[in-house]
Scaffold this active site. Sequence first.
Site, PDB file in Angstrom:
ATOM      1  N   MET A 187     -12.212   2.767  -4.337  1.00 13.77           N
ATOM      2  CA  MET A 187     -12.493   1.634  -3.450  1.00 13.77           C
ATOM      3  C   MET A 187     -11.218   1.019  -2.864  1.00 13.77           C
ATOM      4  O   MET A 187     -11.084  -0.197  -2.804  1.00 13.77           O
ATOM      5  CB  MET A 187     -13.288   0.563  -4.221  1.00 13.77           C
ATOM      6  CG  MET A 187     -14.633   1.047  -4.712  1.00 13.77           C
ATOM      7  SD  MET A 187     -15.674   1.689  -3.388  1.00 13.77           S
ATOM      8  CE  MET A 187     -16.168   0.163  -2.620  1.00 13.77           C
ATOM      9  N   ARG A 214       0.822  -1.209   0.000  1.00 13.59           N
ATOM     10  CA  ARG A 214       0.000   0.000   0.000  1.00 13.59           C
ATOM     11  C   ARG A 214       0.859   1.264   0.000  1.00 13.59           C
ATOM     12  O   ARG A 214       0.566   2.236  -0.699  1.00 13.59           O
ATOM     13  CB  ARG A 214      -0.923  -0.007   1.223  1.00 13.59           C
ATOM     14  CG  ARG A 214      -2.018   1.035   1.157  1.00 13.59           C
ATOM     15  CD  ARG A 214      -2.942   0.987   2.354  1.00 13.59           C
ATOM     16  NE  ARG A 214      -3.551  -0.312   2.563  1.00 13.59           N
ATOM     17  CZ  ARG A 214      -4.567  -0.785   1.858  1.00 13.59           C
ATOM     18  NH1 ARG A 214      -5.087  -0.075   0.875  1.00 13.59           N
ATOM     19  NH2 ARG A 214      -5.063  -1.977   2.116  1.00 13.59           N
ATOM     20  N   HIS A 233     -19.903   9.845   0.767  1.00 15.88           N
ATOM     21  CA  HIS A 233     -20.340   8.573   1.346  1.00 15.88           C
ATOM     22  C   HIS A 233     -21.856   8.478   1.205  1.00 15.88           C
ATOM     23  O   HIS A 233     -22.571   9.440   1.489  1.00 15.88           O
ATOM     24  CB  HIS A 233     -19.934   8.518   2.828  1.00 15.88           C
ATOM     25  CG  HIS A 233     -20.366   7.247   3.486  1.00 15.88           C
ATOM     26  ND1 HIS A 233     -19.736   6.046   3.246  1.00 15.88           N
ATOM     27  CD2 HIS A 233     -21.373   6.974   4.360  1.00 15.88           C
ATOM     28  CE1 HIS A 233     -20.342   5.095   3.939  1.00 15.88           C
ATOM     29  NE2 HIS A 233     -21.331   5.630   4.628  1.00 15.88           N
ATOM     30  N   ALA A 262     -29.074  12.360  -5.430  1.00 19.23           N
ATOM     31  CA  ALA A 262     -28.711  13.403  -4.457  1.00 19.23           C
ATOM     32  C   ALA A 262     -27.197  13.607  -4.435  1.00 19.23           C
ATOM     33  O   ALA A 262     -26.704  14.741  -4.353  1.00 19.23           O
ATOM     34  CB  ALA A 262     -29.224  13.022  -3.073  1.00 19.23           C
TER      35      ALA A 262
HETATM   36  C1  GRF Z   1     -21.148   6.276  -4.679  1.00 16.48           C
HETATM   37  O1  GRF Z   1     -22.321   5.750  -4.138  1.00 16.48           O
HETATM   38  C2  GRF Z   1     -20.353   6.979  -3.618  1.00 16.48           C
HETATM   39  O2  GRF Z   1     -21.144   7.530  -2.608  1.00 16.48           O
HETATM   40  C3  GRF Z   1     -19.520   5.854  -3.042  1.00 16.48           C
HETATM   41  O3  GRF Z   1     -19.199   5.054  -4.141  1.00 16.48           O
HETATM   42  C4  GRF Z   1     -20.194   5.192  -5.148  1.00 16.48           C
HETATM   43  C5  GRF Z   1     -19.474   5.582  -6.396  1.00 16.48           C
HETATM   44  O4  GRF Z   1     -20.329   5.619  -7.514  1.00 16.48           O
HETATM   45  N1  GRF Z   1     -18.370   6.390  -2.343  1.00 16.48           N
HETATM   46  P1  GRF Z   1     -19.805   6.281  -8.863  1.00 16.48           P
HETATM   47  O5  GRF Z   1     -18.547   5.530  -9.266  1.00 16.48           O
HETATM   48  O6  GRF Z   1     -19.547   7.716  -8.600  1.00 16.48           O
HETATM   49  O7  GRF Z   1     -20.913   6.069  -9.844  1.00 16.48           O
END
Ligand code: GRF
Length: 220
Positions: free
Chosen positions: A95, A70, A114, A178
Amino acid sequence: MAEKLRLAVLISGRGSNLQAILDQFGPQITDSPIEIALVLSNRPEAAGLERAEKAGVRTLVLDHKGFPDRASFDAAMDREIRAAGAQFIALAGFMRLLSDDFIHAWRDRMVNIHPALLPALKGLHTHERALRRGLKLHGCTVHFVRPEMDTGPIIAQAAVPVLPEDTADALASRVLAAEHRLYPHALRLIAAGKVRVEDEIARVDQANAGTLCLINPPLD
Ligand code: GRF
């Protein structure tokens, strides 16, 4: 016009929040207060990369699988982000856990979105858990990043209702809509210099700017 905030957006997948950011701050928006200096993905197959390329924004893949640990991956990211001239980072569905060193280096200069009203529902599967707990309001949060996951000063939140007939997917898409409004809104406040952290509280210099309440259908 004041100098633009040079932003790096970190993604791992779909990139719909990235799209919302591109729509408001991409190269085609001449009076944008933000310049997207780099979109970086740790996954070569991330659909968000194509969105950035289409918008004419520089992309870079740093596949974490190619790094021994990491720390070396995070150090490479740090180098690339700085080389691109970025001053601020927006995590948008990135992620991967970040090392404490990286988080400290970007303290108060890195935000995340989030899909829940923090501090409730940290972690994954927030929509399923909101339904299981019988929550009546759910939503999303933009916050500064701290070493402990999904903590950090809260800049803005959007609330949506949980409806009786909701499935996790239906609730997820209401929250996502949202998110697409909240993240650009929060980044605009930051670019305008309206957000500062005091005693681990994010202060927003604009009345009600931290709240976006999306009650739909409206209450009687
Ligand atoms: C979103 O729901 C965000 O809140 C979370 O990961 C998801 C990412 O979706 N952290 P995207 O790749 O922006 O479509």
